[in-house]
Design a protein around this motif. Structure first.
Motif, PDB file in Angstrom:
ATOM      1  N   GLU A  57      36.886  32.957  39.213  1.00  0.00           N
ATOM      2  CA  GLU A  57      37.296  32.947  40.628  1.00  0.00           C
ATOM      3  C   GLU A  57      38.784  32.605  40.765  1.00  0.00           C
ATOM      4  O   GLU A  57      39.484  33.164  41.614  1.00  0.00           O
ATOM      5  N   LEU A  58      39.245  31.674  39.930  1.00  0.00           N
ATOM      6  CA  LEU A  58      40.683  31.359  39.947  1.00  0.00           C
ATOM      7  C   LEU A  58      41.484  32.597  39.535  1.00  0.00           C
ATOM      8  O   LEU A  58      42.497  32.931  40.170  1.00  0.00           O
ATOM      9  N   GLU A  59      41.038  33.252  38.490  1.00  0.00           N
ATOM     10  CA  GLU A  59      41.770  34.435  38.015  1.00  0.00           C
ATOM     11  C   GLU A  59      41.819  35.518  39.087  1.00  0.00           C
ATOM     12  O   GLU A  59      42.847  36.177  39.276  1.00  0.00           O
ATOM     13  N   GLN A  60      40.717  35.670  39.806  1.00  0.00           N
ATOM     14  CA  GLN A  60      40.704  36.636  40.905  1.00  0.00           C
ATOM     15  C   GLN A  60      41.730  36.257  41.965  1.00  0.00           C
ATOM     16  O   GLN A  60      42.519  37.089  42.423  1.00  0.00           O
ATOM     17  N   ALA A  61      41.744  34.987  42.332  1.00  0.00           N
ATOM     18  CA  ALA A  61      42.662  34.526  43.378  1.00  0.00           C
ATOM     19  C   ALA A  61      44.125  34.659  42.931  1.00  0.00           C
ATOM     20  O   ALA A  61      45.002  34.902  43.757  1.00  0.00           O
ATOM     21  N   LEU A  62      44.362  34.501  41.626  1.00  0.00           N
ATOM     22  CA  LEU A  62      45.728  34.614  41.105  1.00  0.00           C
ATOM     23  C   LEU A  62      46.108  36.056  40.799  1.00  0.00           C
ATOM     24  O   LEU A  62      47.227  36.319  40.370  1.00  0.00           O
ATOM     25  N   GLY A  63      45.164  36.984  41.008  1.00  0.00           N
ATOM     26  CA  GLY A  63      45.443  38.382  40.696  1.00  0.00           C
ATOM     27  C   GLY A  63      45.431  38.651  39.204  1.00  0.00           C
ATOM     28  O   GLY A  63      46.092  39.571  38.720  1.00  0.00           O
ATOM     29  N   LEU A  64      44.675  37.845  38.458  1.00  0.00           N
ATOM     30  CA  LEU A  64      44.646  37.988  37.002  1.00  0.00           C
ATOM     31  C   LEU A  64      43.290  38.459  36.483  1.00  0.00           C
ATOM     32  O   LEU A  64      43.042  38.416  35.284  1.00  0.00           O
ATOM     33  N   ALA A  65      42.428  38.878  37.418  1.00  0.00           N
ATOM     34  CA  ALA A  65      41.066  39.235  36.998  1.00  0.00           C
ATOM     35  C   ALA A  65      41.084  40.435  36.070  1.00  0.00           C
ATOM     36  O   ALA A  65      41.945  41.315  36.164  1.00  0.00           O
ATOM     37  N   ASP A  66      40.120  40.465  35.182  1.00  0.00           N
ATOM     38  CA  ASP A  66      39.985  41.559  34.225  1.00  0.00           C
ATOM     39  C   ASP A  66      39.750  42.852  34.991  1.00  0.00           C
ATOM     40  O   ASP A  66      38.742  42.998  35.700  1.00  0.00           O
ATOM     41  N   PRO A  67      40.639  43.854  34.903  1.00  0.00           N
ATOM     42  CA  PRO A  67      40.480  45.091  35.698  1.00  0.00           C
ATOM     43  C   PRO A  67      39.201  45.851  35.377  1.00  0.00           C
ATOM     44  O   PRO A  67      38.698  46.601  36.193  1.00  0.00           O
ATOM     45  N   VAL A  68      38.671  45.644  34.192  1.00  0.00           N
ATOM     46  CA  VAL A  68      37.448  46.354  33.808  1.00  0.00           C
ATOM     47  C   VAL A  68      36.267  45.892  34.672  1.00  0.00           C
ATOM     48  O   VAL A  68      35.382  46.675  35.012  1.00  0.00           O
TER      49      VAL A  68
END
Ligand SMILES: [Zn+2]
Length: 452
Positions: free
Chosen positions: A439-450
């Motif tokens: 969820e943090l990665e999503q908020a930071l725009g770092l989520a795995d694009p896959v």
């Protein structure tokens, strides 16, 4: 195995935690209490109005309507983490540490332009939420303060987090900058900034090279300025010291002498001091005698130091990377431990769990046999050093910031991860779970694009 269902605690009100096992070094003395073979007292702990209202030898508490039978489980005061870097933390995967000190510094400074208000808030909140769920009641965080503009930006972020988390995880900031900053044009403004934000002053002492004649004149001058600025504002001092295996960069004696000539009355904490452990015994002995005279205290960060120090490509480290912890404690000097960096350019791992840090410290320092006093490194000692003697121990009248563990012995507590611990914050059970990395990665725009 889960904590028994009878430990479903009421959230408020008068409550007796019966048959608790509390290490004697983490509680006020309780007359008549039985001590187990590992040095823990068997107690009944009365909580009222968010505070500890009474401590009794087991079976001696007055009648109370609501009783939770801990059946001999360990009950500890909430932890204190007095050395962190919340502004750097949780930058993985956009930052990929290489395991070196040089990489830690260069990758952090490269990341600075991404530290927007929102970015800092998300990452600092994440760190604080981890700490809260693990039972940490207070944190001191170093705040990157290399230039005045960056400092103002980083300190404002810390101030917002400090306000948001007050009472849950009390937060205190400390400047981290090269010591040159304290003789520069912005020194006074930086000290005022830290003071305005309820923070204190620090710096990195081994950034200043010796002069041509081999003396530390430039460092001595910077330390004099730092102590003068701290004294004027009534602030404590917390320095990053000698995080190097270079034995010629050894600044503890300079700090001690500067403290002695300054007349500075506040607390002075020295973090890291790792090359002290590599010095000949006579040098260690003499340095610690001087440190005692200067009333210095120490904080060690065992987990990231194991990771960073003595790292050479293709070669297994020969040194644990930590300071002379046992000599410091044997000399009667305060030694706390801290978590330090967490999932950032300096240290790739971590979860702000001070129980894990304590377990690592005990093993890395070999601070057991006997264990006596070692448990205070993550609670009582750092609480006193950050000026919060109301935290880090269990005492009548103090906030009921407590951790109940499943373990019924100290050995088991230090063996299993105790992930099912119950945390009480001012007498209320903390029900927020650990925050989720994806969820943090999503908020930071770092989520795995896959996957997104
Ligand atoms: Zn640090």
């Amino acid at each position: 195995m889960q904590i028994d269902s009878n430990l479903t605690l009421p959230v408020t009100g008068r409550l007796l935690l019966a048959k608790a096992r509390v290490p004697a070094e983490l509680t006020d003395p309780v007359p008549g209490a039985t001590k187990d073979a590992e040095g823990a007292l068997l107690l009944d702990v009365l909580i009222e109005g968010g505070r500890v209202a009474g401590l009794f030898a087991m079976g001696n508490a007055p009648p109370v309507d609501r009783v939770v039978d801990l059946a001999g489980r360990h009950l500890w005061p909430a932890f204190i983490d007095m050395h962190t870097h919340l502004d750097c933390g949780h930058a993985i995967p956009r930052v990929r540490p290489d395991g070196t000190i040089h990489g830690g510094f260069s990758l952090t400074t490269e990341d600075w332009p991404r530290w927007s208000d929102e970015d800092l808030a998300l990452r600092m909140d994440f760190g604080l939420a981890c700490a809260h769920a693990h039972g940490v009641a207070a944190i001191r965080s170093h705040v990157d303060s290399e230039t005045l503009a960056y400092s103002q930006h980083h300190w404002r972020a810390l101030e917002r987090a400090r306000t948001k988390w007050a009472g849950k995880v009390d937060l205190q900031g400390v400047t981290i900058c090269a010591m040159e900053a304290w003789v520069g044009d912005d020194a006074r403004a930086l000290a005022d900034l830290a003071a305005d934000m309820g923070g204190i002053l620090g710096g990195v002492t081994d950034t200043l090279d010796r002069g041509e004649n081999g003396t530390y004149d430039a460092l001595a001058h910077a330390l004099d300025r730092l102590f003068a600025l701290a004294k004027e504002r009534g602030l404590d001092v917390d320095l990053h010291v000698d995080q190097t295996e270079d034995l010629t960069a050894f600044t503890i004696p300079e700090i001690a002498r500067a403290r002695l000539r300054s007349g500075f009355q506040g607390k002075v904490v020295l973090g890291h001091c790792v090359n002290l452990a590599l010095m000949p015994p006579k040098v260690i002995e003499g340095t610690l005698a001087l440190a005692r005279e200067a009333d210095l205290a120490f904080v060690s960060m065992p987990t990231p130091m194991m990771y960073l120090m003595d790292r050479k490509q293709g070669r297994t480290p020969r040194w644990r990377g930590v300071t002379a912890a046992n000599e410091i404690r044997a000399a009667g000097l305060p030694l706390a431990i801290g978590g330090d960096n967490c999932r950032d350019a300096w240290y790739a791992y971590g979860d702000h769990d001070m129980l894990d840090t304590l377990k690592q410290a005990i093993r890395i320092f070999q601070a057991d046999e006997p264990l006596t006093g070692a448990l205070t490194m993550a609670s009582r000692v750092p609480a006193d050093l950050i000026g919060r003697p109301d935290l880090g121990r269990i005492g009548v009248g103090l906030p009921a910031n407590l951790v109940i563990f499943q373990a019924r012995s100290l050995n088991v507590l230090l063996s299993r991860d105790q992930a099912d611990r119950i945390v009480l914050n001012h007498g209320r059970r903390v029900t927020d779970g650990l925050p989720l990395h994806h969820e943090l990665e999503q908020a930071l725009g770092l989520a795995d694009p896959v996957l997104s």
